[in-house]
Design a protein around this motif. Sequence first.
Motif, PDB file in Angstrom:
ATOM      1  N   THR A 301      -1.486  19.575  54.854  1.00 52.70           N
ATOM      2  CA  THR A 301      -2.412  20.372  54.055  1.00 52.70           C
ATOM      3  C   THR A 301      -3.810  20.316  54.669  1.00 52.70           C
ATOM      4  O   THR A 301      -4.168  19.349  55.338  1.00 52.70           O
ATOM      5  CB  THR A 301      -2.490  19.868  52.608  1.00 52.70           C
ATOM      6  OG1 THR A 301      -3.020  18.537  52.631  1.00 52.70           O
ATOM      7  CG2 THR A 301      -1.110  19.849  51.945  1.00 52.70           C
ATOM      8  N   ASP A 333      -1.653  12.516  50.530  1.00 55.71           N
ATOM      9  CA  ASP A 333      -1.979  13.765  49.856  1.00 55.71           C
ATOM     10  C   ASP A 333      -0.725  14.358  49.208  1.00 55.71           C
ATOM     11  O   ASP A 333      -0.735  14.786  48.049  1.00 55.71           O
ATOM     12  CB  ASP A 333      -2.572  14.737  50.882  1.00 55.71           C
ATOM     13  CG  ASP A 333      -2.994  16.054  50.247  1.00 55.71           C
ATOM     14  OD1 ASP A 333      -3.511  16.020  49.122  1.00 55.71           O
ATOM     15  OD2 ASP A 333      -2.773  17.103  50.873  1.00 55.71           O
ATOM     16  N   GLU A 336       0.609  12.573  46.177  1.00 53.27           N
ATOM     17  CA  GLU A 336      -0.174  12.858  44.990  1.00 53.27           C
ATOM     18  C   GLU A 336       0.080  14.272  44.461  1.00 53.27           C
ATOM     19  O   GLU A 336       0.052  14.506  43.259  1.00 53.27           O
ATOM     20  CB  GLU A 336      -1.651  12.718  45.372  1.00 53.27           C
ATOM     21  CG  GLU A 336      -2.580  12.506  44.212  1.00 53.27           C
ATOM     22  CD  GLU A 336      -3.999  12.339  44.739  1.00 53.27           C
ATOM     23  OE1 GLU A 336      -4.199  11.515  45.675  1.00 53.27           O
ATOM     24  OE2 GLU A 336      -4.879  13.066  44.246  1.00 53.27           O
ATOM     25  N   ASN A 337       0.314  15.208  45.367  1.00 55.19           N
ATOM     26  CA  ASN A 337       0.297  16.612  44.939  1.00 55.19           C
ATOM     27  C   ASN A 337       1.616  17.378  45.026  1.00 55.19           C
ATOM     28  O   ASN A 337       1.739  18.434  44.413  1.00 55.19           O
ATOM     29  CB  ASN A 337      -0.754  17.370  45.751  1.00 55.19           C
ATOM     30  CG  ASN A 337      -2.139  16.824  45.486  1.00 55.19           C
ATOM     31  OD1 ASN A 337      -2.550  16.695  44.334  1.00 55.19           O
ATOM     32  ND2 ASN A 337      -2.850  16.447  46.536  1.00 55.19           N
ATOM     33  N   HIS A 368       6.537  16.058  38.714  1.00 59.91           N
ATOM     34  CA  HIS A 368       5.898  14.962  39.451  1.00 59.91           C
ATOM     35  C   HIS A 368       5.919  13.740  38.544  1.00 59.91           C
ATOM     36  O   HIS A 368       5.473  13.831  37.406  1.00 59.91           O
ATOM     37  CB  HIS A 368       4.465  15.359  39.802  1.00 59.91           C
ATOM     38  CG  HIS A 368       3.788  14.412  40.735  1.00 59.91           C
ATOM     39  ND1 HIS A 368       3.441  13.130  40.374  1.00 59.91           N
ATOM     40  CD2 HIS A 368       3.395  14.567  42.018  1.00 59.91           C
ATOM     41  CE1 HIS A 368       2.866  12.535  41.406  1.00 59.91           C
ATOM     42  NE2 HIS A 368       2.832  13.376  42.417  1.00 59.91           N
ATOM     43  N   ARG A 371       2.393  12.816  37.161  1.00 53.21           N
ATOM     44  CA  ARG A 371       1.453  13.831  36.703  1.00 53.21           C
ATOM     45  C   ARG A 371       2.132  14.791  35.727  1.00 53.21           C
ATOM     46  O   ARG A 371       2.569  15.877  36.099  1.00 53.21           O
ATOM     47  CB  ARG A 371       0.883  14.589  37.900  1.00 53.21           C
ATOM     48  CG  ARG A 371       0.068  13.665  38.808  1.00 53.21           C
ATOM     49  CD  ARG A 371      -0.497  14.379  39.998  1.00 53.21           C
ATOM     50  NE  ARG A 371      -1.334  15.508  39.590  1.00 53.21           N
ATOM     51  CZ  ARG A 371      -1.841  16.381  40.457  1.00 53.21           C
ATOM     52  NH1 ARG A 371      -1.587  16.259  41.752  1.00 53.21           N
ATOM     53  NH2 ARG A 371      -2.587  17.361  40.035  1.00 53.21           N
ATOM     54  N   LEU A 374       1.772  18.626  35.491  1.00 53.90           N
ATOM     55  CA  LEU A 374       2.456  19.559  36.391  1.00 53.90           C
ATOM     56  C   LEU A 374       3.758  20.089  35.790  1.00 53.90           C
ATOM     57  O   LEU A 374       4.435  20.925  36.386  1.00 53.90           O
ATOM     58  CB  LEU A 374       2.707  18.908  37.752  1.00 53.90           C
ATOM     59  CG  LEU A 374       1.432  18.563  38.559  1.00 53.90           C
ATOM     60  CD1 LEU A 374       1.784  17.875  39.867  1.00 53.90           C
ATOM     61  CD2 LEU A 374       0.589  19.807  38.821  1.00 53.90           C
TER      62      LEU A 374
END
Length: 554
Positions: A301, A333, A336-337, A368, A371, A374
């Motif tokens: 990313t 990254d 986390e995403n 996720h 999270r 999401l």
Amino acid sequence: MENSPANNFLEAIIAEDLASGRVQEVVTRFPPEPNGYLHIGHAKSISVNFGLAERFGGRCNLRFDDTNPEKESQEYIESIQEDVRWLGYQWDGEVRYASSYFQQLYDWAVYLVEQGDAYVCDLDAQQAREYRGTLTEPGRNSPYRDRGIAENLDLLHRMKTGEFGEGAKVLRAKIDMASPNMNMRDPILYRIRKAAHHQTGTEWVIYPTYDFAHGQEDAIEGITHSICTLEFEDHRPLYDWLIEHLPVGSRPRQYEFGRLNTSYTVTSKRKLKQLVDEGVVTGWDDPRMPTVSGMRRRGFTAQAIRRFCNMIGTTRSDGVVDVAMLEHAIRDDLNENAIRGMCVLKPLKLVLTDYPEDQVEALSAPAHPGRAELGTRTLPFTRELYIDVEDFREEANKKYKRLVLGKRVRLRNAYVIEADEVVKDDSGAVIEVRAHTVADTLGRDPDDGIKPKGVIHWVSAQKGVQATIRLYDRLFHHEAPDKADEHFLDLVNPESLQVVEGAWIEPALAAADREQNFQFEREGYFVADRFDHSSDAPVFNRTIGLRDTWNNAF
Ligand code: ATP
Ligand code: MG
């Protein structure tokens, strides 16, 4: 800004220049030569130049340093703009071209001649080398050095109108053939090149050198801090000399920082072009390439690349950064995403004999695990599933925490199952595992207290979708491919790409947008291919594994 500490020497210089009033506003530029695609080293330079402008509320230009027509092309010009934008930066105003300053540069060349500061020299390349001297011996003056101003003006004009052949004459600055700095020994300012230029066509047959062009372009654009890499340090006296001897009207200054080099990587554009031209990779944007477009297609990313560039700092020394640090930034990254999904790379049929044949249960799993915002995804659960070949053994010792005949395992986000028997083909290979579900184990342990030892991933055989998965790994298996005894092309990792056809993915993944990142649970991070993926024929590229398998630095 004045109150926050400088993160590096460049920030300190700029803060000081603003405080002392030397400059009112910070103007930087990123000046690629359009002779290849941008790579990770350029990403560093972009993050430095755009980052400084951003931090100090200034501006950053994108300027193509297109003074070398033979190796340049429009394809590169377009890819560079796309890459800069993708990295998350926007240049000030229009894209700029060194070539649009050719007339001004020529006028300044005439000016230098008129001042007695430049002359036309007829030495050929071989002779010029001899006259130039060495690091330990001073050079000698060219026999053409004392030509009169009128003669020089006439010759320069005739160079420009195409009267002389390539290499017959050059324009040189008249500085000092005895200077300990070789760059000051009457450097070349203009060369004859009878090549068409991608921007100016056949208008010019003489082209300015980098040294004559760069600082003057900076001055024209009002660049305050001209930041480049350390190999230009010895050119700085010439940069300053030209700015001081020309009526340029502004005073840019050059600052140098250490180039970024990463291990297991080549970044010379010449070598990257060779990888493309010789078909070692499929193009500049092959996911194994350290180019911005390659990293993008691999699933790196922009945010992770920017973070990496910041994390490694900006210093005045060249060094090699472990590529594992870049990979670590990517993994961080994506962890986390990236949305989670399940993909079975090497499918083995699993039949749940107690499960009704036409039943489809819509199980729900978090997009996720950390999270909740999401949301969730829907997993169709059916009697026939695929699990990975590696996740089943007829017999195994206690260390094997997957499915074993007569033992239990949890299907991720679904039931606990117990394996009963296998079906084998004529060669004796297991082609199907037959098992049953353990009652009431959705989200809870079995009532009989016999807990499964592990969790494996799966995809519904009836509702899943087949996909092509490209497993990428590092392009080179040597730490310093361009510094080894072997030729760098002989150090290509033969396992840098393995294509898996017929992997199974959960149906939601087929609907992924191109370039969407995922973690395939227990397998690694993957991205829907930027060009080849579609919901009818899904194609995913492995970005990076879940863990570093090359060393244990992290
Ligand atoms: P290459 O050696 O790969 O051909 P280059 O320096 O010739 O690279 P340019 O297009 O002239 O490529 O580079 C544009 C800008 O990017 C320059 O300011 C250059 O200093 C910077 N740059 C190039 N490579 C690196 C690197 N590895 N680390 C940091 N900055 C770099
Ligand atoms: Mg360069």
